[in-house]
Design a protein around this motif. Structure first.
Motif, PDB file in Angstrom:
ATOM      1  N   CYS A  31       0.950  -1.215   0.092  1.00  0.00           N
ATOM      2  CA  CYS A  31      -0.126  -0.014  -0.062  1.00  0.00           C
ATOM      3  C   CYS A  31       0.874   1.362  -0.072  1.00  0.00           C
ATOM      4  N   PRO A  32       0.991   1.962  -1.146  1.00  0.00           N
ATOM      5  CA  PRO A  32       0.529   1.571  -2.266  1.00  0.00           C
ATOM      6  C   PRO A  32       1.224   0.328  -2.974  1.00  0.00           C
ATOM      7  N   LEU A  33       0.514  -0.019  -4.064  1.00  0.00           N
ATOM      8  CA  LEU A  33       1.196  -1.433  -4.508  1.00  0.00           C
ATOM      9  C   LEU A  33       2.643  -1.002  -5.300  1.00  0.00           C
TER      10      LEU A  33
ATOM     11  N   LYS B 172      -4.363   1.243  -6.591  1.00  0.00           N
ATOM     12  CA  LYS B 172      -5.332   0.032  -6.187  1.00  0.00           C
ATOM     13  C   LYS B 172      -6.055  -0.537  -7.251  1.00  0.00           C
ATOM     14  N   GLY B 173      -6.716   0.265  -8.188  1.00  0.00           N
ATOM     15  CA  GLY B 173      -7.603  -0.207  -9.256  1.00  0.00           C
ATOM     16  C   GLY B 173      -6.765  -1.201 -10.166  1.00  0.00           C
ATOM     17  N   ALA B 174      -5.634  -0.957 -10.579  1.00  0.00           N
ATOM     18  CA  ALA B 174      -4.744  -1.610 -11.502  1.00  0.00           C
ATOM     19  C   ALA B 174      -4.254  -2.933 -10.531  1.00  0.00           C
ATOM     20  N   GLY B 175      -3.991  -2.835  -9.575  1.00  0.00           N
ATOM     21  CA  GLY B 175      -3.498  -4.024  -8.673  1.00  0.00           C
ATOM     22  C   GLY B 175      -4.581  -4.996  -8.641  1.00  0.00           C
ATOM     23  N   GLU B 176      -5.854  -4.479  -8.727  1.00  0.00           N
ATOM     24  CA  GLU B 176      -7.190  -5.413  -8.585  1.00  0.00           C
ATOM     25  C   GLU B 176      -7.306  -6.075  -9.977  1.00  0.00           C
TER      26      GLU B 176
END
Length: 76
Positions: A48-50, A63-67
Motif C-alpha cells: 500500500c501503495p502497490l 489500487k484499481g490496477a492492482g485489482e
C-alpha cells in the motif's frame, strides 16, 4: 496449477508470474508499455501503495490496477 488472483492480494516479497488482465484495452496497453504482460515475472515489494519490481525497474500501481492484474505465485 493455482487459480490466479489480483496482484493487490499478494504479500510483500512474493514473486508472481502475470497471467492475465481483467481490464480493458487501455489498462492492457498501459501495462504492456511498462513491461507488464502475461508471462512476465515480477516481485511485490510493498502492498500500500502497490509497489512492484519488473526487471530492473520499480513501479507504483494504483489500487484499481492492482485489482485488475492477475497472477500466480512462483514456486522457488
Amino acid at each position: 496449477m493455482m487459480s490466479p488472483k489480483p496482484l493487490s492480494k499478494f504479500p510483500p516479497g512474493t514473486k508472481v508470474k502475470i497471467v492475465s488482465f481483467c481490464g480493458g484495452c487501455r489498462l492492457r496497453g498501459r501495462m504492456c508499455a511498462l513491461g507488464i504482460f502475461p508471462g512476465v515475472e515480477i516481485e511485490v515489494s510493498r502492498s500500500c501503495p502497490l509497489q512492484i519490481k519488473v526487471k530492473d525497474s520499480t513501479l507504483l500501481l494504483g489500487k484499481g490496477a492492482g485489482e485488475k492484474i492477475l497472477g500466480i505465485p512462483i514456486e522457488e
